[in-house]
Motif scaffolding. Structure first.
Motif, PDB file in Angstrom:
ATOM      1  N   UNK A   1       0.485   2.990   3.719  1.00 20.82           N
ATOM      2  CA  UNK A   1       0.286   3.514   2.364  1.00 20.82           C
ATOM      3  C   UNK A   1       1.253   4.643   2.075  1.00 20.82           C
ATOM      4  N   UNK A   2       2.192   4.381   1.172  1.00 23.43           N
ATOM      5  CA  UNK A   2       3.202   5.382   0.862  1.00 23.43           C
ATOM      6  C   UNK A   2       3.403   5.427  -0.642  1.00 23.43           C
TER       7      UNK A   2
ATOM      8  N   UNK B   1       5.534  -0.360   9.889  1.00 25.31           N
ATOM      9  CA  UNK B   1       4.423   0.544   9.556  1.00 25.31           C
ATOM     10  C   UNK B   1       4.144   1.495  10.729  1.00 25.31           C
ATOM     11  N   UNK B   2       4.282   0.965  11.943  1.00 29.42           N
ATOM     12  CA  UNK B   2       4.067   1.825  13.106  1.00 29.42           C
ATOM     13  C   UNK B   2       5.074   2.980  13.111  1.00 29.42           C
ATOM     14  N   UNK B   3       6.317   2.650  12.791  1.00 27.40           N
ATOM     15  CA  UNK B   3       7.343   3.693  12.746  1.00 27.40           C
ATOM     16  C   UNK B   3       7.051   4.682  11.621  1.00 27.40           C
ATOM     17  N   UNK B   4       6.788   4.142  10.425  1.00 28.47           N
ATOM     18  CA  UNK B   4       6.581   4.999   9.243  1.00 28.47           C
ATOM     19  C   UNK B   4       5.366   5.897   9.430  1.00 28.47           C
TER      20      UNK B   4
ATOM     21  N   UNK C   1       4.611   9.993   9.941  1.00 27.50           N
ATOM     22  CA  UNK C   1       3.736  10.510   8.893  1.00 27.50           C
ATOM     23  C   UNK C   1       4.446  10.565   7.528  1.00 27.50           C
ATOM     24  N   UNK C   2       5.138   9.495   7.229  1.00 24.39           N
ATOM     25  CA  UNK C   2       5.942   9.464   6.006  1.00 24.39           C
ATOM     26  C   UNK C   2       5.070   9.265   4.781  1.00 24.39           C
ATOM     27  N   UNK C   3       5.377  10.059   3.740  1.00 25.74           N
ATOM     28  CA  UNK C   3       4.551  10.032   2.532  1.00 25.74           C
ATOM     29  C   UNK C   3       5.293   9.390   1.356  1.00 25.74           C
TER      30      UNK C   3
ATOM     31  N   UNK D   1       8.049  -4.772  -1.529  1.00 22.73           N
ATOM     32  CA  UNK D   1       7.315  -5.081  -0.303  1.00 22.73           C
ATOM     33  C   UNK D   1       6.612  -3.835   0.236  1.00 22.73           C
ATOM     34  N   UNK D   2       7.359  -2.723   0.303  1.00 21.50           N
ATOM     35  CA  UNK D   2       6.762  -1.488   0.811  1.00 21.50           C
ATOM     36  C   UNK D   2       5.608  -1.036  -0.084  1.00 21.50           C
ATOM     37  N   UNK D   3       5.812  -1.158  -1.373  1.00 25.17           N
ATOM     38  CA  UNK D   3       4.827  -0.640  -2.333  1.00 25.17           C
ATOM     39  C   UNK D   3       3.581  -1.524  -2.402  1.00 25.17           C
TER      40      UNK D   3
END
Lengths: 262, 443
Positions: A116-117, A84-87, A91-93, A105-107
């Motif tokens: 939150x993506x 999450x720190x990397x994402x 600023x990944x959307x 898992x991501x969702x």
């Protein structure tokens, strides 16, 4: 063959570009020989459709799914918080992934930890590329072929995505057959819940053999999969049944890739 | 005065039945509250809809169409005959007979006719249920966990239902005979009897006073049977007729793939990842040392414990389970039955020791559920999807795995290798994270 450039997010940001999506490759997609073919097929699709995308490369760590399902919440959260720190740092959307386990898992499990993506499975993304006309397929290659789709548990029951892969397959001009247990009732391939990484408990049969038998009842030329782990389990099942000359196990990305002759 | 004796006897039986039943409900409520708290007070509207659809509307029962429809017949029978029960109770208290008849007129005839048809359909369904359980070899009724009491329990419930419905029809049939053949003003002409009219010839050889005895006996046995059945519920798998409603209301609303995050772990992991955290800081008093995962019912949430009481042991979960289908020991139904058995043990322990739990050297893990069962799960959610009333056996399996791994370091060695790889290389296999993008060179 086209020369496809795969960029990392870091590279593109350094050039002042912001890619439309992050392609989350996943560990299987990065390291497993069979799964790498799916990764490459999907990368070609993205390239063909002129999608601006990037990957994380060595900054991408396991989402923690197998650790969490094995019961190791510590390790899962270590992985999650690091990712999450990397994402968030980039600023990944929007994330697209070819692995339903990463997808789930991501969702579902990252938001509570601060990630939150907008997360899509590649079959959902391919469907939107097709419907927007950014990608076209000529079904000719598969005309008349018998295809059956195996629902990955973490795409289907876990997230109620049943139609996207089927709608994509419909574009292939092939004959689609459902197994007798499909969609909500689909039988697991046997890999989930960290089973992929261990021997199974004593029993009468392996789960992947049972599922392969169900798939073979539809007399398919191709078993379509949407998960690198299901792919491995079903491929092993086909080998066990000595059907590898007659039946192929292919990911939907590979099928689309062949159909659009990229 | 002696005119009131039946009313008094009836009221006494009613009070006794309600007393014992409410005692059991209180016990059950206490036991469920032994579980750890989890907030399900959100999304009230969605929860009501879920309850109305799944419990009231029986939407998931028809996944198996034949038994689904039979079940709906018995369920509707149960609901509508409860309306008749209201009349029976009032008659019992007041010493009246068919107290609703004068108020409802011809609608009363319709109601009684409707009840009779459902009573008959319930008998037919129950006979078919019994046949399925005892004659047809249906796999999910033959598992190991169904041997002994669970099987007798299931049959007993079916017998009670047939007896109650037969008494109901006998009571109506003899009543109709008396309406026709006696001048007793007590037996006013009321009701339509599409089923019990066929019983009329049975009473022709009896005198009026004998038929009155038959009618009264059937009436009393019917209502006493209901009082008994009400109190049998707590000791049987049949609690679902009540608990299906709260259970579907409180069931998980989120994606099935979303497993709970352990907040206690988040706090620790955040501290580990925080370069400014003081590793030697003494824990403050409100930072209780929490136990990770579940080894006993106390570590499960109240929703999971409610699940255990709600389970009616139908086995739809087990018959969909990939591990069970391929001969592994895991059966999601057994997970729920074990949880309830252990919770009942704990409850009895509390009863005996004035509400204080005396350690009995037992726990849910190992004494009831083996690690072999837990490790056979593929977390595929087939059991959760299959449950017609929103029970989640998977969450219990996962909580117990958490205990095994985080408290006992007792994962199978293959999984330990996988986890070591994730820790060291960021992938479940022993590959270098730096090589993660090597595939691009193969394009």
């Amino acid at each position: 063959m086209n020369n496809i450039e795969i960029h990392t997010f870091a590279d593109l940001l350094a050039q002042g570009k912001t890619p439309e999506i992050l392609f989350w490759v996943g560990c299987a997609g990065s390291f497993d020989e069979r799964a790498k073919k799916i990764t490459k097929a999907f990368a070609k699709i993205l390239n063909q459709a002129n999608v601006s995308f990037a990957v994380l490369g060595s900054e991408e760590g396991c989402t923690g799914d197998p650790a969490k399902r094995a019961g190791n919440e510590f390790l899962f959260q270590m992985q999650a918080l690091t990712n999450i720190e990397v994402l968030n740092g980039y600023n990944i959307k929007k994330i697209v992934t070819t692995c339903p386990h990463c997808f789930n898992t991501l969702k579902n499990e990252y938001p509570e930890l601060g990630g939150n993506y907008d997360v899509l499975h590649h079959t959902q993304f391919i469907r939107s590329l097709l419907s927007e006309g950014r990608l076209t397929v000529s079904g000719g290659v598969f005309k008349g072929k018998r295809i059956t789709f195996h629902d990955p548990c973490y795409l289907g029951r876990a997230n109620n995505v049943y139609e996207a892969p089927r709608e994509v397959l419909e574009k292939l001009d092939a004959q689609l057959f459902e197994m007798k247990s499909c969609k909500q009732k689909g039988l697991c391939c046997g890999a989930g819940g960290a089973q992929m990484f261990k021997e199974s408990e004593p029993g009468k049969q392996e789960v992947n053999i049972k599922r392969t038998e169900q798939a073979l009842e539809t007399k398919p030329d191709i078993i379509a999969a949407g998960c690198p782990f299901c792919n491995t389990m079903l491929s092993d099942g086909i080998k066990n049944k000595k059907k590898e000359d007659q039946v192929e196990v292919l990911d939907i990305a590979e099928l689309i890739n062949q159909a659009s002759d990229l | 005065m002696s005119d009131y004796i039946p009313n008094i006897i009836f009221t006494v039986f009613f009070v006794i039945a309600i007393y014992f039943f409410s005692n059991n409900v209180r016990k059950m409520y206490r036991n469920i509250n032994l579980g750890i708290s989890v907030d399900r007070s959100d999304n009230k509207k969605k929860r009501w809809i879920q309850m109305l659809k799944i419990a009231f509307g029986q939407s998931k029962m028809i996944d198996k169409p034949v038994v689904g429809i039979l079940h709906i017949v018995v369920y509707v029978g149960f609901l509508v005959i409860n309306i008749e029960l209201l009349e029976i109770l009032l008659d019992g208290f007041l010493g009246t007979h068919r107290v609703f008849a004068p108020f409802l007129g011809s609608f009363y005839n319709f109601l009684i006719g409707f009840f009779e048809i459902f009573a008959f359909l319930v008998v037919v369904s129950v006979v078919l249920f019994w046949t399925r359980r005892n004659i047809l070899k249906i796999k999910r009724f033959l598992s190991d966990e169904m041997k002994g009491w669970p099987k007798s329990d299931a049959n007993l419930i079916l017998y009670i239902e047939v007896i109650l419905m037969t008494l109901f029809l006998t009571m109506n049939g003899s009543d109709l005979w008396l309406q026709i053949n006696s001048n007793d003003p007590h037996y006013i002409s009321a009701g339509a009897f599409p089923i019990s009219q066929y019983m009329l010839p049975l009473f022709d050889n009896f005198s009026i006073s004998s038929v009155i005895i038959i009618e009264r006996t059937a009436w009393w046995l019917h209502i006493m049977g209901i009082f008994l059945f009400l109190n049998y519920l707590y000791y049987s798998k049949h609690l679902h007729i009540l608990l299906a409603f709260p259970n579907t209301y409180f069931a998980n609303l989120e994606s099935k793939g979303k497993f709970s995050n352990l907040q206690s772990v988040t706090n620790e992991v955040k501290m580990m990842l925080d370069p400014n955290a003081d590793p030697f800081a003494a824990p403050t008093s409100d930072q209780e040392i929490s136990k990770f995962g579940a080894s006993d019912v106390f570590d499960l949430s109240w929703v999971q414990l409610l699940n255990a009481y709600t389970c009616t042991e139908c086995g739809r979960c087990t018959s969909e389970c990939p591990a069970n289908q391929t001969g592994k020991k895991l059966s999601p139904r057994k997970i729920m039955m074990d949880t309830r058995d252990r919770l009942e043990d704990v409850g009895r322990n509390l009863d005996k020791n004035k509400g204080e739990f005396k350690p009995d050297g037992k726990q849910l893990l190992e004494n009831h559920i083996s690690t072999e069962e837990l490790w056979a799960c593929t977390s595929c959610n087939a059991c959760v999807e299959a449950c017609p009333i929103g029970i989640d056996p998977l969450s219990i399996i996962m909580d117990m795995r958490r205990y095994l791994v985080m408290e006992k370091s007792a994962a199978p060695s293959d999984l330990n290798n996988m986890m070591t790889n994730i820790e060291n290389n960021g992938a479940p296999w022993p590959f270098n994270q730096m090589d993660k993008l090597n595939w691009k060179n193969e394009l």
